[in-house]
Design a protein around this motif. Structure first.
Motif, mmCIF file in Angstrom:
data_model
loop_
_atom_site.group_PDB
_atom_site.id
_atom_site.type_symbol
_atom_site.label_atom_id
_atom_site.label_comp_id
_atom_site.label_asym_id
_atom_site.label_seq_id
_atom_site.Cartn_x
_atom_site.Cartn_y
_atom_site.Cartn_z
ATOM 1 N N MET A 56 0.645 2.865 5.953
ATOM 2 C CA MET A 56 0.695 1.402 6.028
ATOM 3 C C MET A 56 0.019 0.777 4.805
ATOM 4 N N ILE A 57 -1.120 1.303 4.402
ATOM 5 C CA ILE A 57 -1.823 0.776 3.225
ATOM 6 C C ILE A 57 -0.979 0.991 1.973
ATOM 7 N N THR A 58 -0.318 2.162 1.887
ATOM 8 C CA THR A 58 0.574 2.416 0.750
ATOM 9 C C THR A 58 1.705 1.396 0.707
ATOM 10 N N GLY A 59 2.257 1.080 1.872
ATOM 11 C CA GLY A 59 3.309 0.074 1.930
ATOM 12 C C GLY A 59 2.818 -1.303 1.500
ATOM 13 N N MET A 60 1.583 -1.651 1.889
ATOM 14 C CA MET A 60 1.036 -2.946 1.475
ATOM 15 C C MET A 60 0.757 -2.987 -0.022
ATOM 16 N N MET A 61 0.379 -1.834 -0.599
ATOM 17 C CA MET A 61 0.115 -1.783 -2.043
ATOM 18 C C MET A 61 1.386 -1.934 -2.857
ATOM 19 N N THR A 62 2.527 -1.514 -2.298
ATOM 20 C CA THR A 62 3.805 -1.621 -3.012
ATOM 21 C C THR A 62 4.529 -2.921 -2.685
ATOM 22 N N VAL B 37 4.432 -5.850 -4.046
ATOM 23 C CA VAL B 37 4.925 -6.609 -5.205
ATOM 24 C C VAL B 37 5.778 -5.768 -6.135
ATOM 25 N N SER B 38 5.993 -4.493 -5.802
ATOM 26 C CA SER B 38 6.776 -3.625 -6.676
ATOM 27 C C SER B 38 8.239 -3.626 -6.242
ATOM 28 N N LEU B 39 9.018 -2.819 -6.919
ATOM 29 C CA LEU B 39 10.439 -2.749 -6.604
ATOM 30 C C LEU B 39 10.730 -1.872 -5.390
ATOM 31 N N ILE B 40 9.744 -1.105 -4.939
ATOM 32 C CA ILE B 40 9.947 -0.229 -3.791
ATOM 33 C C ILE B 40 10.062 -1.079 -2.521
ATOM 34 N N ASN B 41 10.959 -0.683 -1.641
ATOM 35 C CA ASN B 41 11.123 -1.403 -0.384
ATOM 36 C C ASN B 41 9.942 -1.073 0.528
ATOM 37 N N PHE B 42 8.941 -1.941 0.564
ATOM 38 C CA PHE B 42 7.731 -1.676 1.331
ATOM 39 C C PHE B 42 7.986 -1.689 2.827
ATOM 40 N N LYS B 43 9.038 -2.331 3.262
ATOM 41 C CA LYS B 43 9.323 -2.406 4.696
ATOM 42 C C LYS B 43 9.616 -1.033 5.286
ATOM 43 N N ILE B 44 10.203 -0.133 4.477
ATOM 44 C CA ILE B 44 10.498 1.211 4.973
ATOM 45 C C ILE B 44 9.212 1.956 5.284
ATOM 46 N N LEU B 45 8.227 1.878 4.384
ATOM 47 C CA LEU B 45 6.952 2.551 4.606
ATOM 48 C C LEU B 45 6.217 1.961 5.805
ATOM 49 N N LEU B 46 6.205 0.641 5.911
ATOM 50 C CA LEU B 46 5.514 0.014 7.034
ATOM 51 C C LEU B 46 6.193 0.343 8.365
ATOM 52 N N THR B 47 7.519 0.394 8.354
ATOM 53 C CA THR B 47 8.241 0.738 9.583
ATOM 54 C C THR B 47 7.938 2.166 10.014
ATOM 55 N N GLN B 48 7.939 3.108 9.062
ATOM 56 C CA GLN B 48 7.619 4.497 9.393
ATOM 57 C C GLN B 48 6.194 4.625 9.906
ATOM 58 N N ALA B 49 5.274 3.899 9.299
ATOM 59 C CA ALA B 49 3.884 3.948 9.749
ATOM 60 C C ALA B 49 3.750 3.439 11.180
ATOM 61 N N MET B 50 4.455 2.362 11.516
ATOM 62 C CA MET B 50 4.362 1.819 12.873
ATOM 63 C C MET B 50 5.036 2.731 13.897
ATOM 64 N N LEU B 51 6.141 3.376 13.512
ATOM 65 C CA LEU B 51 6.802 4.298 14.436
ATOM 66 C C LEU B 51 5.907 5.490 14.755
ATOM 67 N N ILE B 52 5.166 5.978 13.746
ATOM 68 C CA ILE B 52 4.216 7.070 13.996
ATOM 69 C C ILE B 52 3.064 6.577 14.864
#
Length: 321
Positions: free
Chosen positions: A69-75, A77-92
């Protein structure tokens, strides 16, 4: 009964974390609310008389999901789709399929009140985050419903049975994640049904299914268990049928036909399992004495009345509005 101030402190901390998640307006405060819940649940797990590795497992899994989740928040402002990381973190974090195996490995050694917290309160911040992200969760919803409905059939442990049932109901809630009113209502009603079942299981000291089948329970208690299990299965006109009917109506209105068919099929599997347990408990020979047959219990009567009148009241209110 002695008041355990330590448990009261940590339960209040969990409630504070949930309220912080509901009122959060940024990612940092949402993450802090989740960590408050994790740090409050771990001490509740450690208050067991037997040594167990459940707190360590829970802490490691939640730490991994928080790191993602923290990695997703750090990205952000970048070009990486941060929603994918946050979604995976919440599913876990909430234990949705196929990230559910950590729940089954630690659930046997926790008490029933901790079980209720893990299946209801702790999942609310993660569900709120998924609702904010507004991602497509049909795949995870389908996998949770199918895995929960199939794997629950061959379980003999009550805790594992309730764990797979929680995974199944989590999949149903994720299918209506875009409608906050629906999944919040589903969570409230599911929490009420789960609390009634856990209350009776704890009172009767039942850990495995064969303890229900061979018992000395009075008739009113057996009928109350029967109605509670059928309500969890979603059999009309019980309480569990109402919330599934609301979700199914939403799917039909949005023309999500495939998702609705999977919901119906998985609900039939869940109903088969619960009805098998219920009818076996009601029809097998019992050694209960004759003066216990019509013994009344206030809690049993309240559970039966709650399950039976919920659906008519809900349908009446819906028709009036």
């Amino acid at each position: 009964m002695n008041l355990n101030l330590t448990k009261l402190l940590f339960v209040n901390s969990i409630m504070i974390g949930v309220m912080m998640a509901i009122s959060s307006n940024n990612w940092i405060s949402l993450w802090i609310s989740m960590e408050i819940g994790v740090l409050s649940v771990v001490p509740l797990m450690t208050q067991e008389k037997i040594s167990s590795d459940s707190p360590i497992k829970y802490f490691i899994i939640q730490s991994v999901s928080s790191s993602i989740m923290i990695t997703g928040m750090m990205t952000f402002v970048s070009l990486i789709n941060f929603k994918i990381l946050l979604t995976q973190a919440m599913l876990i974090k909430i234990g949705a399929a196929p990230f559910h195996t950590w729940i089954l490995s630690m659930i046997e050694s926790v008490k029933y009140y901790v079980l209720f917290i893990l299946f209801t309160l702790i999942k609310i911040p993660g569900m709120i985050t998924l609702s904010i992200l507004n991602e497509q969760l049909q795949l995870w919803s389908i996998s949770s419903m199918i895995i929960g409905a199939i794997m629950v059939i061959n379980q003999s442990s009550i805790k594992k049975m309730l764990s797979y049932s929680s995974i199944y109901n989590l999949g149903v809630m994720m299918s209506s994640m875009n409608e906050n009113q629906i999944w919040i209502t589903y969570m409230i009603v599911y929490s009420l049904m789960l609390s009634m079942i856990l209350m009776m299981i704890k009172k009767l000291k039942i850990n495995y299914l064969n303890q229900i089948l061979v018992n000395e329970l009075e008739t009113m208690t057996k009928i109350s268990i029967w109605i509670s299990l059928l309500s969890m299965a979603g059999l009309p006109p019980m309480m569990g049928f109402t919330i599934k009917m609301i979700v199914l109506e939403k799917m039909i209105l949005k023309t999500e036909i495939m998702l609705a068919l999977i919901l119906l099929a998985s609900s039939m599997l869940m109903m088969f399992m619960y009805m098998r347990i219920s009818f076996l408990a009601m029809t097998l020979f019992s050694t209960s004495t004759k003066w216990k047959i019509f013994k009344k219990s206030n809690i049993n009567i309240k559970i039966m009345i709650t399950n039976l009148i919920f659906t008519p009241i809900t349908i009446t209110l819906k028709s009036l509005t």
